[in-house]
Every structure is written in structure tokens, then in C-alpha cells.
Design an enzyme around this catalytic site. Structure first.
Site, mmCIF file in Angstrom:
data_model
loop_
_atom_site.group_PDB
_atom_site.id
_atom_site.type_symbol
_atom_site.label_atom_id
_atom_site.label_comp_id
_atom_site.label_asym_id
_atom_site.label_seq_id
_atom_site.Cartn_x
_atom_site.Cartn_y
_atom_site.Cartn_z
ATOM 1 N N GLY A 59 1.130 -1.412 0.174
ATOM 2 C CA GLY A 59 0.011 -0.150 0.113
ATOM 3 C C GLY A 59 1.086 0.806 -0.457
ATOM 4 O O GLY A 59 2.138 1.676 0.320
ATOM 5 N N GLN A 64 3.049 9.901 1.514
ATOM 6 C CA GLN A 64 3.975 9.580 1.805
ATOM 7 C C GLN A 64 4.914 9.512 0.324
ATOM 8 O O GLN A 64 5.987 9.760 0.199
ATOM 9 C CB GLN A 64 4.181 7.648 1.748
ATOM 10 N N CYS A 120 5.942 -0.224 7.319
ATOM 11 C CA CYS A 120 5.334 1.216 6.399
ATOM 12 C C CYS A 120 6.506 1.413 5.782
ATOM 13 O O CYS A 120 8.076 1.710 5.852
ATOM 14 C CB CYS A 120 4.956 2.968 7.345
ATOM 15 N N LEU A 121 6.136 1.505 4.467
ATOM 16 C CA LEU A 121 7.087 2.357 3.598
ATOM 17 C C LEU A 121 8.419 3.453 3.785
ATOM 18 O O LEU A 121 9.156 4.070 3.438
ATOM 19 C CB LEU A 121 7.082 2.426 2.240
ATOM 20 N N HIS A 162 -4.682 1.317 7.648
ATOM 21 C CA HIS A 162 -3.268 2.167 8.270
ATOM 22 C C HIS A 162 -2.827 3.264 6.833
ATOM 23 O O HIS A 162 -2.594 4.145 7.162
ATOM 24 C CB HIS A 162 -2.087 0.738 7.500
ATOM 25 N N GLU A 163 -3.639 2.946 4.829
ATOM 26 C CA GLU A 163 -3.611 4.296 4.181
ATOM 27 C C GLU A 163 -4.123 4.813 4.558
ATOM 28 O O GLU A 163 -4.097 6.044 4.713
ATOM 29 C CB GLU A 163 -3.806 3.861 3.201
ATOM 30 N N HIS A 166 -2.649 7.369 6.823
ATOM 31 C CA HIS A 166 -1.957 8.753 6.360
ATOM 32 C C HIS A 166 -2.221 9.799 5.954
ATOM 33 O O HIS A 166 -1.953 10.594 6.349
ATOM 34 C CB HIS A 166 -0.951 7.621 5.066
HETATM 35 NI NI NI Z 1 2.694 3.511 5.716
#
Ligand code: NI
Length: 197
Positions: A59, A64, A120-121, A162-163, A166
Site C-alpha cells: 500500500g 508518502q 510502512c514504506l 493503515h493507508e 496516512h
Molecule cells: Ni504506511
């Protein structure tokens, strides 16, 4: 861009975008709603998917990649196989894409509780169990502005939450106890300094 839905026959192509890591200010902002559903937006969706698969991740939210708008992309189904070429170099082959795009999502109808180890990236290398709703309903728009709605369970539900966080300026660490949060943030910042991330 062509007017057909590129998700129907997704090909791994696009531009690699820079992924911002914690504590970049853009990750802490509440993102703005998307109002224009144009080619620029669809190109961003394509580039975000490309960047997500490349990372690899399951995701990626617009903040991000430095865009503070209410959009995230996702794929919890794709396969990634390691292959060794004839010359000995290792490569990865991705297949079975199932790309999803959520714009201006609204989560409702939340049920149950589930613990899952998330990563998480934007906080690479840090993994921790987070408590999420087990099932949710998500109303959203697709990249043409059409209203859509899905019921999500398990990993899809977890990933959407989660997304969506963000978009609210929240990274998953901030869902943990203060103690764990401070510990992991310190650990990440140390790692980031060391590796020059
Ligand atoms: Ni993330």
C-alpha cells in the site's frame, strides 16, 4: 492517457516517485480532498502503483510521495518471485497484479478487532503489531470520480485503515502505546541516521 481503466489490464509501468520517510512534515499533515479527476491524477495513481510495486509494498498513500491529497493505492494479492539470471544476478519478477485505487475514502460500519504486524514504506525496517477493526465499509471514488463502496475484511481491511491513517497525518507507530511509540521512533531515527535514509 487513454480513457480506458488501466487497472483492468495493469502493466508495471510508470515513474518512480520519491518516498518520504518519517518524520517528514508531509506525513503529519491532514490531506486535502481530491476535487479534480483528470489525467494528471490518473498519472499520479499509475506512478504511485509503480513506486509501490517497486519498493515493494502492499500500500502507498499520496502523502508518502509528498502529495497531501486523499488518495492511496494498494495491492494485497501480487506475487513476487526471486529469480537468478544466467549471469548470476538476482532479480524479482512480479505477477498476478490486483491494483486498487481509493480516492476520498470514508470508513464506516466498523466491526471487531484484529492484531496484525504492520510495516510502512515511510518507516522502513520497523515492524510492530497494531490493533485494527476486523471489518469495515469504505465509500470512495475511483480515478474517474465515480462513487464506489466495498466491504473489507482481514488484510484488506487492515491495509485500508493503515493507508487511511496516512491521510490523517498518522503513521502506524502512532497507534501504539506512548512507550512503544517513543522506543520505535528512536530506533528508526537512529537507523535512518546510520543508513543515511
Ligand atoms: Ni504506511
Amino acid at each position: 492517457m487513454e480513457n480506458s481503466n488501466f487497472l483492468d489490464n495493469y502493466k508495471l509501468e510508470g515513474e518512480l516517485l520519491q518516498i518520504f520517510t518519517y518524520p517528514a512534515p508531509v506525513l503529519k499533515k491532514v490531506a486535502e480532498p481530491v476535487t479534480e479527476f483528470n489525467d494528471e491524477l490518473r498519472t499520479l495513481c499509475k506512478d504511485m502503483l509503480f513506486t509501490m510495486y517497486h519498493a515493494p509494498g502492499i500500500g502507498l498513500a499520496a502523502p508518502q510521495v509528498g502529495k497531501s491529497i486523499r488518495l492511496f493505492v494498494m495491492d494485497i494479492d501480487f506475487d513476487r518471485e526471486e529469480v537468478t539470471r544466467a549471469d548470476g544476478t538476482v532479480d524479482h519478477v512480479l505477477s498476478n497484479f490486483n491494483p486498487l485505487i481509493f480516492i476520498n475514502p470514508v470508513i464506516s460500519n466498523t466491526h471487531g478487532e484484529v492484531l496484525y504486524e504492520e510495516g510502512c514504506l515511510s518507516v522502513p525496517g520497523i515492524y510492530e503489531e497494531v490493533k485494527r477493526f476486523e471489518s469495515i465499509t469504505v465509500d470512495y471514488q475511483d480515478m474517474y470520480g465515480e462513487k464506489q463502496s466495498i466491504n473489507a475484511e482481514e488484510l484488506l481491511s487492515i491495509c485500508i485503515q493503515h493507508e487511511n491513517d496516512h491521510l490523517e497525518g498518522i503513521v502506524f507507530l502512532e497507534r501504539l502505546s506512548m512507550l512503544k511509540q517513543n522506543l520505535l521512533k528512536k530506533k528508526f531515527l537512529k537507523k535512518k541516521k546510520k543508513e543515511g535514509l
